[in-house]
Design a protein around this motif. Structure first.
Motif, PDB file in Angstrom:
ATOM      1  N   THR A 174      42.986  35.669  32.953  1.00  0.00           N
ATOM      2  CA  THR A 174      43.008  36.474  31.992  1.00  0.00           C
ATOM      3  C   THR A 174      42.052  37.766  32.392  1.00  0.00           C
ATOM      4  OG1 THR A 174      40.858  35.355  31.068  1.00  0.00           O
ATOM      5  CG2 THR A 174      43.023  34.887  29.919  1.00  0.00           C
ATOM      6  N   LEU A 175      41.389  37.637  33.416  1.00  0.00           N
ATOM      7  CA  LEU A 175      40.687  38.703  33.992  1.00  0.00           C
ATOM      8  C   LEU A 175      41.493  39.871  34.560  1.00  0.00           C
ATOM      9  CD1 LEU A 175      37.378  37.095  35.520  1.00  0.00           C
ATOM     10  CD2 LEU A 175      37.631  38.081  33.324  1.00  0.00           C
ATOM     11  N   THR A 176      41.204  41.208  34.402  1.00  0.00           N
ATOM     12  CA  THR A 176      42.011  42.119  35.035  1.00  0.00           C
ATOM     13  C   THR A 176      40.801  43.056  35.698  1.00  0.00           C
ATOM     14  OG1 THR A 176      41.823  43.655  33.154  1.00  0.00           O
ATOM     15  CG2 THR A 176      43.720  42.248  33.358  1.00  0.00           C
ATOM     16  N   PRO A 177      41.286  43.857  36.968  1.00  0.00           N
ATOM     17  CA  PRO A 177      40.427  44.409  37.660  1.00  0.00           C
ATOM     18  C   PRO A 177      39.777  45.927  36.816  1.00  0.00           C
ATOM     19  CG  PRO A 177      42.714  44.609  38.656  1.00  0.00           C
ATOM     20  CD  PRO A 177      42.477  43.460  37.591  1.00  0.00           C
ATOM     21  N   GLN A 178      38.678  46.140  36.934  1.00  0.00           N
ATOM     22  CA  GLN A 178      38.042  47.426  36.272  1.00  0.00           C
ATOM     23  C   GLN A 178      38.747  48.621  36.859  1.00  0.00           C
ATOM     24  OE1 GLN A 178      34.062  47.638  36.577  1.00  0.00           O
ATOM     25  NE2 GLN A 178      33.693  46.056  35.045  1.00  0.00           N
TER      26      GLN A 178
END
Length: 62
Positions: free
Chosen positions: A43-47
């Motif tokens: 669920t994480l996305t890069p900044q």
């Protein structure tokens, strides 16, 4: 009233069964934690980073 002290005896006939249950419980916990970490990681996305262009002028590079 006196309480009987309980202790785990892994050498007895039921001890191997109890040790197996503890092993299965540890494997289940390991699978649950690995699944939770995999879900969290998916669920994480890069900044997003703002990219600034540097236009050369008479003072560039020094």
């Amino acid at each position: 009233m006196r309480r009987r002290r309980q202790f785990r005896d892994f050498d007895g006939p039921g001890g191997l069964f109890q040790l197996g249950r503890l092993f299965v419980a540890a494997i289940i916990m390991l699978v649950l934690v690995a699944g939770a970490l995999a879900y969290y990681g998916s669920t994480l996305t890069p900044q997003r980073h703002k990219v600034e262009k540097v236009l050369p002028d008479a003072r560039f590079p020094r």
